[in-house]
Design a protein around this motif. Structure first.
Motif, PDB file in Angstrom:
ATOM      1  N   SER A 163       0.897  -1.556   0.168  1.00  0.00           N
ATOM      2  CA  SER A 163       0.062  -0.165  -0.121  1.00  0.00           C
ATOM      3  C   SER A 163       0.829   1.348   0.051  1.00  0.00           C
ATOM      4  CB  SER A 163      -1.030  -0.313   1.052  1.00  0.00           C
ATOM      5  OG  SER A 163      -0.360   0.462   2.178  1.00  0.00           O
ATOM      6  N   SER A 164       1.818   1.114   0.242  1.00  0.00           N
ATOM      7  CA  SER A 164       2.851   2.054   0.746  1.00  0.00           C
ATOM      8  C   SER A 164       3.307   2.578  -1.398  1.00  0.00           C
ATOM      9  CB  SER A 164       3.974   1.885   1.226  1.00  0.00           C
ATOM     10  OG  SER A 164       4.880   1.114   0.809  1.00  0.00           O
ATOM     11  N   PHE A 165       3.455   1.682  -2.097  1.00  0.00           N
ATOM     12  CA  PHE A 165       3.454   2.215  -3.141  1.00  0.00           C
ATOM     13  C   PHE A 165       2.672   2.820  -3.740  1.00  0.00           C
ATOM     14  CE2 PHE A 165       6.881  -1.387  -2.715  1.00  0.00           C
ATOM     15  CZ  PHE A 165       8.045  -0.431  -3.090  1.00  0.00           C
ATOM     16  N   VAL A 166       1.238   2.454  -3.604  1.00  0.00           N
ATOM     17  CA  VAL A 166      -0.373   2.352  -4.738  1.00  0.00           C
ATOM     18  C   VAL A 166      -0.114   4.503  -3.933  1.00  0.00           C
ATOM     19  CG1 VAL A 166      -2.489   2.477  -4.507  1.00  0.00           C
ATOM     20  CG2 VAL A 166      -1.242   0.508  -4.666  1.00  0.00           C
ATOM     21  N   TYR A 189       3.200  11.649  -3.739  1.00  0.00           N
ATOM     22  CA  TYR A 189       3.921  12.225  -5.131  1.00  0.00           C
ATOM     23  C   TYR A 189       4.298  12.423  -6.819  1.00  0.00           C
ATOM     24  CZ  TYR A 189       6.071  11.455  -1.087  1.00  0.00           C
ATOM     25  OH  TYR A 189       6.868  12.031   0.441  1.00  0.00           O
ATOM     26  N   ASN A 190       2.573  11.968  -7.405  1.00  0.00           N
ATOM     27  CA  ASN A 190       2.430  12.670  -8.336  1.00  0.00           C
ATOM     28  C   ASN A 190       2.202  14.032  -8.852  1.00  0.00           C
ATOM     29  OD1 ASN A 190       0.803  13.677 -10.123  1.00  0.00           O
ATOM     30  ND2 ASN A 190       0.549  10.711 -10.955  1.00  0.00           N
ATOM     31  N   GLY A 235       3.497  16.327  -5.786  1.00  0.00           N
ATOM     32  CA  GLY A 235       5.601  15.714  -6.378  1.00  0.00           C
ATOM     33  C   GLY A 235       6.021  16.813  -6.361  1.00  0.00           C
ATOM     34  N   THR A 236       5.331  17.918  -7.112  1.00  0.00           N
ATOM     35  CA  THR A 236       6.189  18.991  -7.947  1.00  0.00           C
ATOM     36  C   THR A 236       6.734  19.683  -6.419  1.00  0.00           C
ATOM     37  OG1 THR A 236       4.530  19.473  -9.861  1.00  0.00           O
ATOM     38  CG2 THR A 236       6.077  21.366  -8.771  1.00  0.00           C
ATOM     39  N   ILE A 237       5.706  19.693  -5.513  1.00  0.00           N
ATOM     40  CA  ILE A 237       6.366  20.979  -4.142  1.00  0.00           C
ATOM     41  C   ILE A 237       6.724  20.081  -3.471  1.00  0.00           C
ATOM     42  CG2 ILE A 237       5.365  21.902  -1.847  1.00  0.00           C
ATOM     43  CD1 ILE A 237       2.360  21.876  -3.607  1.00  0.00           C
TER      44      ILE A 237
END
Length: 162
Positions: free
Chosen positions: A14-17, A23-24, A29-31
């Motif tokens: 679940s940590s990957f999902v 972090y998209n 993700g950008t921030i």
């Protein structure tokens, strides 16, 4: 009460999902990249097998410890020395487990304990590191938020999946 290996593996995965979403670039993700000083070029240079392999191992280690945090019956089990000593446990243990064997074994209750673990364990650890590394509050919030969500989900999976 048996150890649910599949719940541990699913909780670790679940940590990957959550990570792929969290972090998209359209979410945090950008921030996160800006606040951490990471660039896309640096990210592409990383050894993905090493990064994702070790991430799974570390996530598995965390998930492996979560039952002792989110399942109350693990405390009773530890009082007799663990699963290997069930046969030699005193009758009071069997009576306790008969009365309370599934008490508080819900996804909701596991999520509550996972959330509390995130707030009172992950948040302070990440924030202390962030303070010494002189990271921004945004960075610490993104990192701690991720772990609070992950621990909440892990707690739900591990406590509720019997």
């Amino acid at each position: 009460m048996e150890f649910n290996f599949f719940a541990i593996v699913v909780a670790a995965l679940s940590s990957f999902v959550v990570g792929f979403i969290w972090y998209n670039p359209k979410v945090f993700g950008t921030i996160w990249m800006k606040e951490s000083g990471m660039t896309e070029e640096q990210g592409k240079k990383g050894n993905m097998l090493k990064i994702f392999g070790l991430t799974f191992i570390y996530s598995f280690m965390i998930a492996f410890m979560m039952p002792s945090i989110v399942i109350h019956q693990m405390g009773a089990m530890s009082m007799i020395g663990g699963l290997t000593f069930i046969e030699t446990a005193k009758p009071s243990f069997a009576a306790f487990m008969s009365d309370y064997g599934d008490a508080f074994r819900t996804y909701k209750h596991g999520a509550l304990h996972g959330l509390l673990t995130g707030l009172f364990l992950a948040l302070p650890i990440i924030s202390i590191n962030g303070l010494f590394e002189q990271k921004s509050w945004k960075y610490m919030a993104i990192q701690a938020g991720y772990w609070i969500v992950i621990l909440t989900i892990m707690g739900a999976i591990i406590c509720g999946w019997k």
